[in-house]
Design an enzyme around this catalytic site. Sequence first.
Site, PDB file in Angstrom:
ATOM      1  N   HIS A 187       3.312  -4.645   4.114  1.00 38.61           N
ATOM      2  CA  HIS A 187       3.223  -5.062   5.517  1.00 38.61           C
ATOM      3  C   HIS A 187       2.747  -6.503   5.597  1.00 38.61           C
ATOM      4  O   HIS A 187       2.008  -6.978   4.722  1.00 38.61           O
ATOM      5  CB  HIS A 187       2.222  -4.194   6.284  1.00 38.61           C
ATOM      6  CG  HIS A 187       2.636  -2.776   6.419  1.00 38.61           C
ATOM      7  ND1 HIS A 187       3.651  -2.360   7.249  1.00 38.61           N
ATOM      8  CD2 HIS A 187       2.170  -1.655   5.803  1.00 38.61           C
ATOM      9  CE1 HIS A 187       3.787  -1.051   7.163  1.00 38.61           C
ATOM     10  NE2 HIS A 187       2.897  -0.585   6.293  1.00 38.61           N
TER      11      HIS A 187
ATOM     12  N   HIS B  37      -2.020 -10.355  -0.826  1.00 39.22           N
ATOM     13  CA  HIS B  37      -1.158 -10.168  -2.001  1.00 39.22           C
ATOM     14  C   HIS B  37      -1.758  -9.196  -3.020  1.00 39.22           C
ATOM     15  O   HIS B  37      -1.708  -9.422  -4.231  1.00 39.22           O
ATOM     16  CB  HIS B  37      -0.799 -11.521  -2.643  1.00 39.22           C
ATOM     17  CG  HIS B  37       0.241 -12.271  -1.848  1.00 39.22           C
ATOM     18  ND1 HIS B  37      -0.040 -12.861  -0.640  1.00 39.22           N
ATOM     19  CD2 HIS B  37       1.557 -12.471  -2.078  1.00 39.22           C
ATOM     20  CE1 HIS B  37       1.059 -13.420  -0.152  1.00 39.22           C
ATOM     21  NE2 HIS B  37       2.054 -13.181  -1.004  1.00 39.22           N
TER      22      HIS B  37
ATOM     23  N   GLU C  16      -0.683  -3.309  11.808  1.00 38.63           N
ATOM     24  CA  GLU C  16       0.098  -3.079  10.592  1.00 38.63           C
ATOM     25  C   GLU C  16       1.537  -3.562  10.795  1.00 38.63           C
ATOM     26  O   GLU C  16       2.184  -4.039   9.872  1.00 38.63           O
ATOM     27  CB  GLU C  16       0.070  -1.588  10.260  1.00 38.63           C
ATOM     28  CG  GLU C  16       0.580  -1.273   8.878  1.00 38.63           C
ATOM     29  CD  GLU C  16       0.304   0.166   8.495  1.00 38.63           C
ATOM     30  OE1 GLU C  16       1.145   1.018   8.815  1.00 38.63           O
ATOM     31  OE2 GLU C  16      -0.743   0.434   7.892  1.00 38.63           O
TER      32      GLU C  16
ATOM     33  N   CYS D 179       5.757   6.773   4.052  1.00 36.84           N
ATOM     34  CA  CYS D 179       4.604   5.918   3.759  1.00 36.84           C
ATOM     35  C   CYS D 179       3.831   6.384   2.527  1.00 36.84           C
ATOM     36  O   CYS D 179       2.856   5.746   2.130  1.00 36.84           O
ATOM     37  CB  CYS D 179       3.686   5.841   4.974  1.00 36.84           C
ATOM     38  SG  CYS D 179       4.522   5.033   6.342  1.00 36.84           S
TER      39      CYS D 179
ATOM     40  N   HIS E 151       4.957   0.447  -0.321  1.00 34.08           N
ATOM     41  CA  HIS E 151       5.670  -0.467   0.578  1.00 34.08           C
ATOM     42  C   HIS E 151       4.685  -1.535   1.054  1.00 34.08           C
ATOM     43  O   HIS E 151       3.494  -1.468   0.736  1.00 34.08           O
ATOM     44  CB  HIS E 151       6.265   0.311   1.778  1.00 34.08           C
ATOM     45  CG  HIS E 151       5.242   0.960   2.643  1.00 34.08           C
ATOM     46  ND1 HIS E 151       4.606   2.144   2.308  1.00 34.08           N
ATOM     47  CD2 HIS E 151       4.710   0.591   3.829  1.00 34.08           C
ATOM     48  CE1 HIS E 151       3.744   2.480   3.248  1.00 34.08           C
ATOM     49  NE2 HIS E 151       3.784   1.542   4.196  1.00 34.08           N
TER      50      HIS E 151
ATOM     51  N   HIS F  16       0.844  -1.186   0.000  1.00 36.03           N
ATOM     52  CA  HIS F  16       0.000   0.000   0.000  1.00 36.03           C
ATOM     53  C   HIS F  16       0.887   1.245   0.000  1.00 36.03           C
ATOM     54  O   HIS F  16       2.094   1.170   0.208  1.00 36.03           O
ATOM     55  CB  HIS F  16      -0.982   0.025   1.184  1.00 36.03           C
ATOM     56  CG  HIS F  16      -0.391   0.430   2.511  1.00 36.03           C
ATOM     57  ND1 HIS F  16      -1.139   0.907   3.555  1.00 36.03           N
ATOM     58  CD2 HIS F  16       0.886   0.435   2.965  1.00 36.03           C
ATOM     59  CE1 HIS F  16      -0.383   1.181   4.583  1.00 36.03           C
ATOM     60  NE2 HIS F  16       0.855   0.903   4.257  1.00 36.03           N
TER      61      HIS F  16
HETATM   62  N1  LIG Z   1      -2.360   6.393  12.575  1.00 34.40           N
HETATM   63  C1  LIG Z   1      -1.651   5.836  11.554  1.00 34.40           C
HETATM   64  N2  LIG Z   1      -0.375   6.202  11.390  1.00 34.40           N
HETATM   65  C2  LIG Z   1       0.343   5.624  10.395  1.00 34.40           C
HETATM   66  C3  LIG Z   1      -0.233   4.663   9.550  1.00 34.40           C
HETATM   67  C4  LIG Z   1      -1.587   4.316   9.756  1.00 34.40           C
HETATM   68  O1  LIG Z   1      -2.165   3.487   9.045  1.00 34.40           O
HETATM   69  N3  LIG Z   1      -2.251   4.932  10.771  1.00 34.40           N
HETATM   70  N4  LIG Z   1       0.520   4.082   8.602  1.00 34.40           N
HETATM   71  C5  LIG Z   1       1.783   4.360   8.409  1.00 34.40           C
HETATM   72  C6  LIG Z   1       2.573   3.647   7.378  1.00 34.40           C
HETATM   73  O2  LIG Z   1       1.785   2.689   6.686  1.00 34.40           O
HETATM   74  C7  LIG Z   1       3.853   2.997   7.882  1.00 34.40           C
HETATM   75  O3  LIG Z   1       4.311   2.018   6.983  1.00 34.40           O
HETATM   76  C8  LIG Z   1       3.712   2.310   9.222  1.00 34.40           C
HETATM   77  O4  LIG Z   1       4.762   1.513   9.488  1.00 34.40           O
HETATM   78  P1  LIG Z   1       6.262   2.031   9.749  1.00 34.40           P
HETATM   79  O5  LIG Z   1       6.296   3.391  10.328  1.00 34.40           O
HETATM   80  O6  LIG Z   1       6.974   1.809   8.501  1.00 34.40           O
HETATM   81  O7  LIG Z   1       6.637   1.071  10.871  1.00 34.40           O
HETATM   82  P2  LIG Z   1       7.787   0.077  10.822  1.00 34.40           P
HETATM   83  O8  LIG Z   1       7.700  -0.742  12.059  1.00 34.40           O
HETATM   84  O9  LIG Z   1       7.742  -0.644   9.541  1.00 34.40           O
HETATM   85  O10 LIG Z   1       9.002   1.062  10.927  1.00 34.40           O
HETATM   86  P3  LIG Z   1      10.467   0.865  10.590  1.00 34.40           P
HETATM   87  O11 LIG Z   1      11.160   1.504  11.713  1.00 34.40           O
HETATM   88  O12 LIG Z   1      10.650   1.557   9.291  1.00 34.40           O
HETATM   89  O13 LIG Z   1      10.722  -0.622  10.515  1.00 34.40           O
HETATM   90  C9  LIG Z   1       2.447   5.416   9.182  1.00 34.40           C
HETATM   91  N5  LIG Z   1       1.622   5.991  10.202  1.00 34.40           N
END
Ligand SMILES: Nc1nc2c(c(=O)[nH]1)N=C([C@H](O)[C@H](O)COP(=O)(O)OP(=O)(O)OP(=O)(O)O)CN2
Length: 181
Positions: free
Chosen positions: A96, A133, A172, A90, A94, A79
């Site tokens: 999940h 997927h 997520e 984001c 990328h 997504h």
């Molecule tokens: N309230 C929300 N905040 C965020 C959402 C969401 O859906 N609701 N989504 C995102 C992004 O999708 C982001 O990918 C979230 O994951 P991420 O920050 O990448 O977390 P990781 O654990 O993958 O972090 P890394 O440190 O990069 O491994 C952002 N915010």
Amino acid sequence: MRRSKYRSATRQYEDRRPARIRPGQPAAKPSLGSTIFHDTAMPRAAGKGDWDVTVPHDATATDGQTIRITATYTFEAAHFLPKVHDGHKCRRLHGHNYRVDVSVAGGLDERGFVLDYAELDGIVQPVIDELDHRCLNDIPGLENPTSEILALWLRSRIAAKAGTKPMIRVWETPRYLVEVS
Ligand SMILES: Nc1nc2c(c(=O)[nH]1)N=C([C@H](O)[C@H](O)COP(=O)(O)OP(=O)(O)OP(=O)(O)O)CN2
């Protein structure tokens, strides 16, 4: 010896299996103190005989208790979030490994179930399969697939099929959880 006991217990269970129950159907009301489960396939404690589970009180949860069952599902999807600012990571495509917990609350039916886990799976798994997927942004209603919007989407899809509104938790990542009830 153990195998034949198991087969015999399975037959007994199948003989007593109730008719299929739809979610949201009113619960049957077992009488006070009734035995709801007796399975000779269960191991016996030495000298204590078969295990009987006796309902200590009215099992329909009408005395203010909430009984909730939960099943967990996983799927992988890509997504991007088109509404975050330009520099936000984001905003880029990328993926999940999502985890979704679906909970349904209610009274007990004559089987002692809120809902058979297998019946819940039959409702929820096809919805999860629609996401697996995929790029979530391609799915109608998920053009901006934040976890919050995904949780609302799942709740509305599952509620339409189940006839009852579930609680949805979308993970997520192992650290980030959205809950809708
Ligand atoms: N309230 C929300 N905040 C965020 C959402 C969401 O859906 N609701 N989504 C995102 C992004 O999708 C982001 O990918 C979230 O994951 P991420 O920050 O990448 O977390 P990781 O654990 O993958 O972090 P890394 O440190 O990069 O491994 C952002 N915010």
